[in-house]
Design an enzyme around this catalytic site. Structure first.
Site, PDB file in Angstrom:
ATOM      1  N   SER A 266      64.599  60.685  41.207  1.00  0.00           N
ATOM      2  CA  SER A 266      65.837  59.959  40.903  1.00  0.00           C
ATOM      3  C   SER A 266      66.818  59.864  42.064  1.00  0.00           C
ATOM      4  CB  SER A 266      66.550  60.621  39.722  1.00  0.00           C
ATOM      5  OG  SER A 266      66.839  61.972  40.025  1.00  0.00           O
TER       6      SER A 266
ATOM      7  N   ASP B 203      76.528  62.833  36.557  1.00  0.00           N
ATOM      8  CA  ASP B 203      76.101  63.397  35.281  1.00  0.00           C
ATOM      9  C   ASP B 203      75.734  64.860  35.540  1.00  0.00           C
ATOM     10  OD1 ASP B 203      73.525  63.379  36.373  1.00  0.00           O
ATOM     11  OD2 ASP B 203      72.878  61.608  35.253  1.00  0.00           O
TER      12      ASP B 203
ATOM     13  N   HIS C 182      72.921  64.556  38.580  1.00  0.00           N
ATOM     14  CA  HIS C 182      72.932  63.701  39.766  1.00  0.00           C
ATOM     15  C   HIS C 182      74.303  63.565  40.422  1.00  0.00           C
ATOM     16  CE1 HIS C 182      69.609  62.328  37.102  1.00  0.00           C
ATOM     17  NE2 HIS C 182      68.941  62.482  38.230  1.00  0.00           N
TER      18      HIS C 182
END
Ligand SMILES: *[C@@H]1O[C@H](CO)[C@@H](O)[C@H](O)[C@H]1NC(C)=O
Ligand SMILES: *[C@@H]1O[C@H](CO)[C@@H](O)[C@H](O)[C@H]1NC(C)=O
Length: 375
Positions: A53, A346, A349
Protein backbone atom coordinates in the site's frame (compact mmCIF):
# COMPACT_ATOMS: atom_id res chain seq x y z
CA UNK A 1 -2.70 -10.33 32.14
CA UNK A 2 -5.99 -8.96 33.47
CA UNK A 3 -9.03 -10.37 31.78
CA UNK A 4 -10.23 -6.97 30.53
CA UNK A 5 -6.87 -6.44 28.88
CA UNK A 6 -7.05 -9.89 27.37
CA UNK A 7 -10.51 -9.17 26.05
CA UNK A 8 -9.20 -6.01 24.55
CA UNK A 9 -6.37 -7.85 22.80
CA UNK A 10 -8.77 -10.46 21.55
CA UNK A 11 -11.12 -7.84 20.26
CA UNK A 12 -8.36 -6.10 18.38
CA UNK A 13 -7.04 -9.33 16.98
CA UNK A 14 -10.50 -10.44 15.87
CA UNK A 15 -11.07 -7.09 14.30
CA UNK A 16 -7.83 -7.29 12.38
CA UNK A 17 -8.59 -10.80 11.27
CA UNK A 18 -11.93 -9.60 10.07
CA UNK A 19 -10.17 -6.85 8.18
CA UNK A 20 -7.94 -9.35 6.50
CA UNK A 21 -10.41 -12.10 5.86
CA UNK A 22 -13.57 -10.28 4.84
CA UNK A 23 -14.11 -9.89 1.15
CA UNK A 24 -16.28 -7.20 -0.27
CA UNK A 25 -18.34 -8.59 -3.12
CA UNK A 26 -19.23 -5.28 -4.69
CA UNK A 27 -16.88 -2.48 -5.53
CA UNK A 28 -17.38 0.96 -4.11
CA UNK A 29 -17.59 3.41 -6.97
CA UNK A 30 -14.21 4.79 -7.82
CA UNK A 31 -12.97 8.00 -9.27
CA UNK A 32 -9.69 8.76 -10.91
CA UNK A 33 -7.18 11.52 -11.14
CA UNK A 34 -6.60 13.31 -14.39
CA UNK A 35 -3.00 14.36 -14.01
CA UNK A 36 -1.81 17.23 -16.11
CA UNK A 37 1.03 15.97 -18.23
CA UNK A 38 4.44 17.52 -17.81
CA UNK A 39 6.73 17.36 -20.81
CA UNK A 40 9.02 14.49 -20.06
CA UNK A 41 12.69 14.76 -19.92
CA UNK A 42 13.99 11.67 -21.67
CA UNK A 43 16.81 11.33 -19.22
CA UNK A 44 15.10 8.58 -17.27
CA UNK A 45 12.24 7.08 -19.21
CA UNK A 46 10.24 5.49 -16.41
CA UNK A 47 9.70 4.62 -12.77
CA UNK A 48 8.53 1.04 -12.21
CA UNK A 49 7.15 0.21 -8.81
CA UNK A 50 6.41 -3.00 -6.87
CA UNK A 51 5.19 -3.69 -3.36
CA UNK A 52 2.34 -2.85 -0.97
CA UNK A 53 0.00 0.00 0.00
CA UNK A 54 2.87 2.44 0.50
CA UNK A 55 3.23 2.47 -3.29
CA UNK A 56 -0.11 1.16 -4.62
CA UNK A 57 -1.89 3.95 -6.53
CA UNK A 58 -5.08 1.90 -7.00
CA UNK A 59 -4.32 -1.58 -8.32
CA UNK A 60 -6.60 -2.99 -5.64
CA UNK A 61 -9.51 -1.13 -7.28
CA UNK A 62 -9.32 -3.92 -9.87
CA UNK A 63 -8.96 -6.78 -7.42
CA UNK A 64 -11.63 -8.59 -5.42
CA UNK A 65 -10.39 -7.59 -2.00
CA UNK A 66 -11.58 -5.71 1.04
CA UNK A 67 -8.31 -3.75 1.09
CA UNK A 68 -9.39 -0.74 -0.93
CA UNK A 69 -9.03 2.99 -0.54
CA UNK A 70 -11.04 4.25 -3.49
CA UNK A 71 -13.81 5.98 -1.56
CA UNK A 72 -13.91 9.11 0.61
CA UNK A 73 -12.32 10.23 2.83
CA UNK A 74 -9.31 8.67 1.01
CA UNK A 75 -8.00 11.16 -1.52
CA UNK A 76 -9.50 14.09 0.36
CA UNK A 77 -6.45 16.24 -0.39
CA UNK A 78 -5.62 14.70 -3.79
CA UNK A 79 -6.08 16.69 -7.02
CA UNK A 80 -9.82 17.25 -7.47
CA UNK A 81 -10.33 15.42 -4.14
CA UNK A 82 -10.49 12.13 -5.97
CA UNK A 83 -10.22 8.82 -4.09
CA UNK A 84 -7.98 6.88 -6.46
CA UNK A 85 -7.24 3.85 -4.34
CA UNK A 86 -4.18 5.40 -2.74
CA UNK A 87 -4.21 4.66 0.99
CA UNK A 88 -3.70 8.24 2.07
CA UNK A 89 -5.34 11.65 1.81
CA UNK A 90 -3.10 12.80 -1.05
CA UNK A 91 -0.08 11.49 -2.91
CA UNK A 92 2.34 8.64 -2.38
CA UNK A 93 6.13 9.01 -2.21
CA UNK A 94 6.38 7.50 -5.71
CA UNK A 95 4.10 10.26 -7.09
CA UNK A 96 6.48 12.83 -5.60
CA UNK A 97 9.46 10.96 -7.03
CA UNK A 98 8.11 10.72 -10.57
CA UNK A 99 7.20 14.41 -10.68
CA UNK A 100 10.63 15.24 -9.31
CA UNK A 101 12.14 13.19 -12.14
CA UNK A 102 10.21 15.42 -14.54
CA UNK A 103 8.51 12.41 -16.09
CA UNK A 104 4.85 12.94 -15.14
CA UNK A 105 2.72 13.93 -12.17
CA UNK A 106 1.57 10.54 -10.88
CA UNK A 107 2.42 6.87 -11.12
CA UNK A 108 -0.70 5.10 -12.44
CA UNK A 109 -1.78 1.59 -11.43
CA UNK A 110 -0.84 -1.05 -14.02
CA UNK A 111 -4.12 -2.92 -13.60
CA UNK A 112 -6.01 -0.06 -15.24
CA UNK A 113 -6.35 -1.75 -18.62
CA UNK A 114 -7.06 1.55 -20.37
CA UNK A 115 -3.60 3.03 -19.90
CA UNK A 116 -2.18 4.33 -23.17
CA UNK A 117 1.18 3.15 -24.42
CA UNK A 118 2.78 6.50 -23.49
CA UNK A 119 1.52 6.07 -19.95
CA UNK A 120 2.96 2.56 -19.80
CA UNK A 121 6.27 3.73 -21.21
CA UNK A 122 6.70 6.42 -18.57
CA UNK A 123 6.12 4.14 -15.63
CA UNK A 124 3.47 2.30 -13.69
CA UNK A 125 3.04 0.66 -10.31
CA UNK A 126 2.35 -3.06 -9.96
CA UNK A 127 2.02 -2.74 -6.17
CA UNK A 128 -0.96 -4.03 -4.25
CA UNK A 129 -2.05 -2.90 -0.78
CA UNK A 130 -1.87 -5.74 1.72
CA UNK A 131 0.83 -7.63 -0.18
CA UNK A 132 4.14 -8.88 1.16
CA UNK A 133 7.15 -11.06 0.42
CA UNK A 134 5.82 -14.06 2.34
CA UNK A 135 3.44 -15.82 -0.12
CA UNK A 136 0.98 -16.30 2.77
CA UNK A 137 0.60 -12.55 3.40
CA UNK A 138 -1.31 -11.57 0.24
CA UNK A 139 -3.67 -14.52 0.71
CA UNK A 140 -4.93 -12.94 3.97
CA UNK A 141 -6.66 -10.21 2.02
CA UNK A 142 -6.75 -11.73 -1.48
CA UNK A 143 -4.43 -9.14 -3.01
CA UNK A 144 -1.74 -9.36 -5.70
CA UNK A 145 1.28 -11.42 -4.54
CA UNK A 146 4.71 -10.10 -5.41
CA UNK A 147 5.31 -13.12 -7.63
CA UNK A 148 2.18 -12.16 -9.57
CA UNK A 149 3.42 -8.56 -9.78
CA UNK A 150 6.49 -9.96 -11.49
CA UNK A 151 4.27 -11.80 -13.97
CA UNK A 152 2.43 -8.57 -14.67
CA UNK A 153 5.79 -6.95 -15.31
CA UNK A 154 6.56 -9.68 -17.85
CA UNK A 155 3.21 -8.97 -19.50
CA UNK A 156 4.02 -5.25 -19.43
CA UNK A 157 7.28 -5.93 -21.27
CA UNK A 158 5.42 -7.90 -23.91
CA UNK A 159 2.94 -5.08 -24.40
CA UNK A 160 5.80 -2.61 -24.85
CA UNK A 161 7.57 -4.97 -27.24
CA UNK A 162 4.39 -5.19 -29.28
CA UNK A 163 4.25 -1.40 -29.51
CA UNK A 164 7.88 -0.26 -29.82
CA UNK A 165 9.85 -3.46 -30.49
CA UNK A 166 12.15 -5.57 -28.38
CA UNK A 167 15.27 -3.49 -28.68
CA UNK A 168 13.65 -0.25 -27.53
CA UNK A 169 11.85 -2.07 -24.75
CA UNK A 170 15.06 -3.63 -23.45
CA UNK A 171 16.72 -0.24 -23.55
CA UNK A 172 13.82 1.41 -21.74
CA UNK A 173 13.85 -1.20 -18.97
CA UNK A 174 17.60 -0.88 -18.62
CA UNK A 175 17.40 2.91 -18.21
CA UNK A 176 14.42 2.91 -15.83
CA UNK A 177 14.37 3.35 -12.09
CA UNK A 178 12.84 0.48 -10.12
CA UNK A 179 11.46 0.85 -6.63
CA UNK A 180 10.40 -1.93 -4.29
CA UNK A 181 8.55 -1.26 -1.02
CA UNK A 182 7.14 -4.17 0.97
CA UNK A 183 7.57 -6.23 4.13
CA UNK A 184 5.43 -4.34 6.65
CA UNK A 185 2.40 -6.58 6.07
CA UNK A 186 4.50 -9.70 6.53
CA UNK A 187 5.31 -8.61 10.06
CA UNK A 188 2.56 -6.21 11.18
CA UNK A 189 -0.35 -8.11 9.63
CA UNK A 190 0.73 -11.70 9.14
CA UNK A 191 3.25 -12.35 11.94
CA UNK A 192 2.19 -10.08 14.79
CA UNK A 193 -1.57 -9.80 14.17
CA UNK A 194 -2.93 -12.89 12.43
CA UNK A 195 -0.02 -14.76 14.07
CA UNK A 196 -0.11 -17.42 11.39
CA UNK A 197 3.65 -17.74 11.13
CA UNK A 198 4.25 -17.23 14.80
CA UNK A 199 3.70 -20.90 15.63
CA UNK A 200 6.57 -21.98 13.44
CA UNK A 201 9.00 -19.04 13.45
CA UNK A 202 10.76 -16.93 16.04
CA UNK A 203 10.85 -13.28 14.99
CA UNK A 204 14.46 -13.55 13.93
CA UNK A 205 13.84 -16.71 11.91
CA UNK A 206 10.88 -15.07 10.27
CA UNK A 207 13.09 -12.11 9.30
CA UNK A 208 15.36 -14.56 7.47
CA UNK A 209 12.40 -16.33 5.90
CA UNK A 210 11.01 -13.03 4.56
CA UNK A 211 14.46 -12.10 3.26
CA UNK A 212 14.71 -15.37 1.34
CA UNK A 213 11.49 -14.49 -0.45
CA UNK A 214 12.69 -10.95 -1.00
CA UNK A 215 15.83 -12.36 -2.59
CA UNK A 216 13.83 -14.55 -4.95
CA UNK A 217 11.80 -11.54 -6.00
CA UNK A 218 14.73 -9.23 -6.67
CA UNK A 219 16.50 -11.95 -8.64
CA UNK A 220 13.38 -12.19 -10.78
CA UNK A 221 13.50 -8.45 -11.42
CA UNK A 222 17.19 -8.57 -12.30
CA UNK A 223 16.67 -11.47 -14.65
CA UNK A 224 14.03 -9.42 -16.46
CA UNK A 225 16.46 -6.62 -17.17
CA UNK A 226 16.17 -4.21 -14.21
CA UNK A 227 19.52 -2.53 -13.52
CA UNK A 228 18.77 0.19 -10.97
CA UNK A 229 16.63 -0.92 -8.05
CA UNK A 230 15.88 1.02 -4.87
CA UNK A 231 14.68 -1.20 -2.03
CA UNK A 232 12.79 0.45 0.81
CA UNK A 233 13.35 -1.06 4.27
CA UNK A 234 10.83 -1.46 7.06
CA UNK A 235 9.37 1.56 8.90
CA UNK A 236 9.23 1.66 12.72
CA UNK A 237 6.31 -0.80 12.69
CA UNK A 238 5.85 -0.52 16.44
CA UNK A 239 4.72 3.08 15.92
CA UNK A 240 1.83 2.28 13.55
CA UNK A 241 -1.33 3.34 15.42
CA UNK A 242 -2.97 -0.04 14.91
CA UNK A 243 0.07 -1.83 16.33
CA UNK A 244 0.12 0.49 19.34
CA UNK A 245 -3.58 -0.24 19.87
CA UNK A 246 -3.17 -4.00 19.71
CA UNK A 247 -0.08 -4.11 21.91
CA UNK A 248 -0.74 -1.67 24.72
CA UNK A 249 -3.28 -1.82 27.46
CA UNK A 250 -5.79 1.02 27.06
CA UNK A 251 -5.27 4.14 29.15
CA UNK A 252 -1.63 3.42 29.91
CA UNK A 253 -0.54 5.87 27.25
CA UNK A 254 0.12 5.28 23.59
CA UNK A 255 3.81 4.66 23.04
CA UNK A 256 5.60 3.01 20.15
CA UNK A 257 6.07 -0.70 20.80
CA UNK A 258 9.83 -1.00 21.13
CA UNK A 259 9.85 -4.79 20.83
CA UNK A 260 8.32 -4.49 17.35
CA UNK A 261 10.50 -1.56 16.33
CA UNK A 262 13.54 -3.65 17.13
CA UNK A 263 12.28 -6.28 14.67
CA UNK A 264 12.22 -3.55 11.99
CA UNK A 265 15.77 -2.54 12.81
CA UNK A 266 17.07 -6.12 12.84
CA UNK A 267 15.40 -6.83 9.53
CA UNK A 268 16.78 -3.64 7.99
CA UNK A 269 20.29 -4.59 9.07
CA UNK A 270 19.93 -8.03 7.51
CA UNK A 271 18.38 -6.51 4.40
CA UNK A 272 21.31 -4.14 3.93
CA UNK A 273 23.86 -6.91 4.20
CA UNK A 274 21.78 -8.99 1.77
CA UNK A 275 21.77 -6.05 -0.67
CA UNK A 276 25.55 -5.70 -0.38
CA UNK A 277 25.91 -9.40 -1.00
CA UNK A 278 23.58 -9.28 -4.03
CA UNK A 279 25.51 -6.29 -5.36
CA UNK A 280 28.84 -8.03 -5.01
CA UNK A 281 27.64 -11.07 -6.94
CA UNK A 282 26.33 -9.15 -9.97
CA UNK A 283 28.21 -9.89 -13.14
CA UNK A 284 26.65 -6.96 -14.95
CA UNK A 285 28.62 -3.94 -13.78
CA UNK A 286 25.71 -1.63 -14.59
CA UNK A 287 23.53 -3.26 -11.97
CA UNK A 288 23.06 -1.19 -8.83
CA UNK A 289 20.87 -2.09 -5.89
CA UNK A 290 20.24 0.68 -3.38
CA UNK A 291 18.83 0.70 0.13
CA UNK A 292 16.24 3.38 0.90
CA UNK A 293 15.90 4.03 4.62
CA UNK A 294 12.37 4.86 5.72
CA UNK A 295 12.91 3.94 9.39
CA UNK A 296 15.14 6.90 10.22
CA UNK A 297 13.01 9.65 8.65
CA UNK A 298 9.73 8.33 10.07
CA UNK A 299 11.21 7.77 13.52
CA UNK A 300 12.60 11.30 13.48
CA UNK A 301 9.20 12.72 12.52
CA UNK A 302 7.62 10.84 15.43
CA UNK A 303 10.25 11.72 18.02
CA UNK A 304 10.68 15.34 16.97
CA UNK A 305 7.16 15.94 15.76
CA UNK A 306 6.98 19.56 16.95
CA UNK A 307 9.91 20.43 14.72
CA UNK A 308 7.86 19.26 11.73
CA UNK A 309 4.63 20.87 12.92
CA UNK A 310 2.93 17.55 13.62
CA UNK A 311 0.54 17.57 16.58
CA UNK A 312 -0.71 13.98 16.58
CA UNK A 313 1.67 11.06 16.19
CA UNK A 314 0.14 7.94 17.70
CA UNK A 315 -3.30 7.91 16.10
CA UNK A 316 -4.61 8.49 12.59
CA UNK A 317 -6.75 11.31 11.24
CA UNK A 318 -9.61 9.02 10.21
CA UNK A 319 -12.16 8.05 12.87
CA UNK A 320 -10.82 7.31 16.34
CA UNK A 321 -7.47 6.89 14.63
CA UNK A 322 -6.82 3.77 16.68
CA UNK A 323 -8.09 1.04 14.38
CA UNK A 324 -9.73 2.38 11.26
CA UNK A 325 -8.23 1.63 7.87
CA UNK A 326 -9.64 0.57 4.52
CA UNK A 327 -13.43 0.03 4.61
CA UNK A 328 -13.69 1.12 8.27
CA UNK A 329 -12.41 4.52 7.19
CA UNK A 330 -15.25 5.51 4.87
CA UNK A 331 -17.58 8.32 3.90
CA UNK A 332 -19.47 8.02 7.19
CA UNK A 333 -16.37 8.13 9.39
CA UNK A 334 -15.62 11.43 11.11
CA UNK A 335 -12.26 12.76 9.94
CA UNK A 336 -9.87 15.30 11.46
CA UNK A 337 -9.96 18.76 9.94
CA UNK A 338 -6.30 19.24 9.11
CA UNK A 339 -4.47 16.06 8.14
CA UNK A 340 -1.19 17.94 7.80
CA UNK A 341 -0.99 18.01 11.62
CA UNK A 342 -1.03 14.21 11.67
CA UNK A 343 1.70 11.75 10.75
CA UNK A 344 -0.87 9.02 10.10
CA UNK A 345 -3.93 9.34 7.92
CA UNK A 346 -5.57 6.08 8.99
CA UNK A 347 -4.40 3.65 11.64
CA UNK A 348 -1.79 2.17 9.28
CA UNK A 349 -0.83 4.66 6.57
CA UNK A 350 1.00 8.00 6.66
CA UNK A 351 -0.59 11.26 5.56
CA UNK A 352 0.32 13.00 2.33
CA UNK A 353 2.47 15.39 4.32
CA UNK A 354 4.42 12.60 6.03
CA UNK A 355 4.86 10.92 2.62
CA UNK A 356 6.16 14.18 1.18
CA UNK A 357 8.73 14.41 3.98
CA UNK A 358 9.72 10.79 3.34
CA UNK A 359 10.22 11.68 -0.33
CA UNK A 360 12.40 14.60 0.81
CA UNK A 361 14.46 12.20 2.88
CA UNK A 362 14.84 9.93 -0.19
CA UNK A 363 15.96 12.80 -2.41
CA UNK A 364 19.73 12.42 -2.01
CA UNK A 365 19.34 8.77 -3.01
CA UNK A 366 17.06 9.66 -5.93
CA UNK A 367 19.60 12.24 -7.11
CA UNK A 368 22.32 9.64 -6.86
CA UNK A 369 20.34 7.12 -8.94
CA UNK A 370 19.43 9.76 -11.54
CA UNK A 371 23.10 10.64 -11.82
CA UNK A 372 24.01 7.00 -12.13
CA UNK A 373 21.40 6.44 -14.83
CA UNK A 374 22.34 9.48 -16.87
CA UNK A 375 26.13 9.33 -16.64
C1 LIG B 1 -7.51 4.43 -16.50
O1 LIG B 1 -6.67 5.01 -17.46
C2 LIG B 1 -7.35 5.83 -18.42
C3 LIG B 1 -6.30 6.29 -19.42
O2 LIG B 1 -5.37 7.12 -18.82
C4 LIG B 1 -8.02 6.98 -17.72
O3 LIG B 1 -8.71 7.78 -18.65
C5 LIG B 1 -8.98 6.42 -16.68
O4 LIG B 1 -9.54 7.48 -15.97
C6 LIG B 1 -8.25 5.49 -15.73
N1 LIG B 1 -9.22 4.88 -14.85
C7 LIG B 1 -9.26 5.13 -13.56
C8 LIG B 1 -10.32 4.46 -12.78
O5 LIG B 1 -8.46 5.88 -13.01
C1 LIG C 1 14.17 17.88 -16.57
O1 LIG C 1 14.83 17.41 -15.43
C2 LIG C 1 15.41 18.42 -14.63
C3 LIG C 1 16.08 17.73 -13.48
O2 LIG C 1 16.77 16.60 -13.90
C4 LIG C 1 14.34 19.39 -14.16
O3 LIG C 1 14.94 20.41 -13.43
C5 LIG C 1 13.57 19.94 -15.32
O4 LIG C 1 12.52 20.71 -14.87
C6 LIG C 1 13.04 18.82 -16.18
N1 LIG C 1 12.45 19.36 -17.38
C7 LIG C 1 11.21 19.14 -17.72
C8 LIG C 1 10.77 19.74 -19.00
O5 LIG C 1 10.44 18.48 -17.04
Amino acid sequence: MKSSARQHFQFVRDYLLLLSLLYFAGCVSNGHATPKQTPFNNTIPALLVFGDSTVDPGNNDYVNTVFKGNFPPYGRDFTNRVATGRFTNGQLPTDYIISYMGVKDYVPPYLNQSLHIEELMTGVSFASAGSGYDPLTPTLSNVVPLQKQLEYFQEYRERLEGAIGKEKTDDLIKRSMFLLSAGTNDFALNYFTAQLRRMSFSASNYEKFVLQHFKGFIQGLLSQGATKIAVVGLPPMGCLPVIITSNTIPLTGRQCVERINSVSRDYNTLLQSELRHLQSTQLNKETKIYYADIYGPLQDMIQNHQRYGFEVVSSGCCGTGLLEASFLCNAKTPVCLDASKYIFWDAIHPTDRAYYLIFQAFRPLIDFIIEDLTS
